[in-house]
Design an enzyme around this catalytic site. Structure first.
Site, PDB file in Angstrom:
ATOM      1  CG  ASP A 178     -15.525 -36.162 -55.613  1.00  0.00           C
ATOM      2  OD1 ASP A 178     -15.773 -36.154 -56.836  1.00  0.00           O
ATOM      3  OD2 ASP A 178     -14.935 -35.228 -55.028  1.00  0.00           O
ATOM      4  CE  LYS A 205     -12.128 -36.635 -52.811  1.00  0.00           C
ATOM      5  NZ  LYS A 205     -12.507 -35.674 -53.852  1.00  0.00           N
ATOM      6  CD  GLU A 219     -17.964 -33.951 -54.910  1.00  0.00           C
ATOM      7  OE1 GLU A 219     -18.392 -34.472 -53.850  1.00  0.00           O
ATOM      8  OE2 GLU A 219     -17.054 -33.117 -54.922  1.00  0.00           O
TER       9      GLU A 219
HETATM   10  C1  MUC Z   1     -13.067 -32.584 -54.237  1.00  0.00           C
HETATM   11  O1  MUC Z   1     -13.018 -32.894 -55.409  1.00  0.00           O
HETATM   12  O2  MUC Z   1     -14.154 -32.616 -53.721  1.00  0.00           O
HETATM   13  C2  MUC Z   1     -12.800 -32.110 -51.243  1.00  0.00           C
HETATM   14  C3  MUC Z   1     -12.799 -33.045 -50.287  1.00  0.00           C
HETATM   15  C4  MUC Z   1     -11.790 -33.966 -50.595  1.00  0.00           C
HETATM   16  O3  MUC Z   1     -11.471 -34.972 -49.978  1.00  0.00           O
HETATM   17  O4  MUC Z   1     -11.214 -33.610 -51.741  1.00  0.00           O
HETATM   18  C5  MUC Z   1     -11.695 -32.357 -52.121  1.00  0.00           C
HETATM   19  C6  MUC Z   1     -11.822 -32.148 -53.556  1.00  0.00           C
HETATM   20 MG    MG Z   2     -15.171 -33.147 -55.587  1.00  0.00          MG
END
Ligand code: MUC
Ligand code: MG
Length: 369
Positions: free
Chosen positions: A194, A165, A220
């Site tokens: 992401d 993330k 992502e």
């Molecule tokens: C997302 O934005 O993908 C999915 C896995 C995660 O850690 O957060 C979610 C939301």
């Molecule tokens: Mg996501």
């Protein structure tokens, strides 16, 4: 026909803070729907979202209010209809509310599959696999902690693909964090990121170039939900896979994204799609457009996770696997028998309906009263 429709908000702390560009989660609020029929069947569905109103436009509280005020009284008037006719009546009377619609449809399909004595996947057209690969999301916010967490997951054969993330720090700091993890885990381990829509297009050009050069496999949702023009330009400019997540809100947006070549991969989420059937429709649009698939999550607990697994099991190509790890992020178990994760995969139950048994006493202890 329907005796009761209950909406339960179940609060479960996470195993560690889960840091995303849009919110940091310390607790997940599961939104569970329990539908009981006059003839004694019970169906479960889930409408969980992330970070209150931090992630999407529906909150646990608004979902519960809307189900109790609008969906439940309407459902009680609908008799003698099949699931498709019931959902059609709901859609005619209620706008938006994709998460609530998904949860209700899931519970109705759970009941239907139990009546037919078939796993839910068979009601959705039939499974093509009995288990699904599941990645893990590294989101502690600390590079060393993330590396140690990933190494443990690999050693215990739980996960060997990782999504990171990013998006809350400057682009250079995020890239440094990702490439340090990539280097520590080695070239065999797939790393994806992401951004949760945090980058401008110029940030994205800078960040994606560096991440692509560093061997990352997928980016992502780099840019804003509505900025599908930027997503198109990035998809065209780079070789690395660009995945639509938040921009994908069901079959209609899937069609628009496909038509504009705005993604090379779709993160299908059943709640964002507005239902399991609509999630399967999104997968068909992707297939026809030559877009690869990934099974996404709204960090649901076991109900939404296994419902998603039944739907994803019907996709004939899941090139990027799934992220159905939500229950593993939670400190409490709400099933009598936990979901089975082994050898990097989640097993999909073969018993009737969703194929899970809810521990209702546990839910009663954890639910918001
Ligand atoms: C997302 O934005 O993908 C999915 C896995 C995660 O850690 O957060 C979610 C939301
Ligand atoms: Mg996501």
């Amino acid at each position: 026909m329907y005796k009761s429709i209950e909406t339960l908000l179940v609060e479960i702390p996470t195993i560690r803070p889960h840091k995303m560009a849009v919110a940091t989660m310390q607790t997940q609020t599961l939104v569970l729907i329990k539908i009981t029929t006059e003839d004694g069947y019970i169906g479960w569905g889930e409408a969980t979202t992330i970070g209150g109103l931090g992630y999407g436009e529906e909150s646990p509280e608004s979902i519960r209010t809307n189900i109790e005020t609008y969906f439940s009284p309407l459902l009680k008037t609908l008799t003698g209809l099949n699931v498709a006719q019931t959902m059609q009546a709901i859609k005619r009377n209620i706008n938006g509310n994709r998460f609530a619609k998904c949860a209700i449809q899931t519970a109705l399909l759970d009941i239907l599959a139990q009546r037919l004595n078939l796993p839910l996947s068979e009601v959705l057209g039939g499974r093509l696999r009995d288990s699904l690969p599941v990645l893990w999301v590294l989101a502690s916010g600390n590079t060393e902690k993330d590396i140690a967490e990933a190494q443990k997951m690999i050693a215990t054969k739980r996960h060997n693909i990782f999504k990171l993330k990013i998006g809350s720090r400057p682009v250079e700091a995020d890239v440094e964090h990702v490439l340090a993890i990539k280097k520590a885990l080695g070239s065999d381990i797939s790393i994806r990121v992401d951004v949760n829509r945090a980058w401008s297009e110029l940030d994205a050009i800078k960040g994606i170039q560096l991440l692509q050069d560093g061997g990352v496999d997928l980016i992502e949702q780099p840019c804003a939900i509505d900025n599908i023009d930027a997503m198109r330009r990035l998809t065209r400019r780079f070789d690395i896979a660009i995945m639509a997540d938040e921009s994908l809100m069901g079959p209609q947006t899937a069609y628009q994204l496909a038509r504009h070549n705005s993604a090379s991969v779709f993160a299908v989420k059943v709640a964002q799609s507005g239902g399991l059937i609509e999630g399967c429709e999104v997968s068909k649009i992707a297939k026809l457009a030559g877009i690869d698939l990934y099974g996404g999550t709204m960090l649901e607990g076991p109900v939404g996770t296994i419902a998603s697994a039944h739907a994803f099991s019907t996709f004939d190509n899941l090139a990027y696997g799934t992220e159905l790890f939500g229950p593993l992020l939670l400190t409490e178990e709400i099933l009598k028998t936990p979901l089975q994760y082994q050898d990097f995969e989640l097993k999909i139950p073969t018993t009737a309906g969703l194929g899970i048994e809810i521990d209702e006493n546990k839910i009663d202890d954890l639910r918001r009263k």
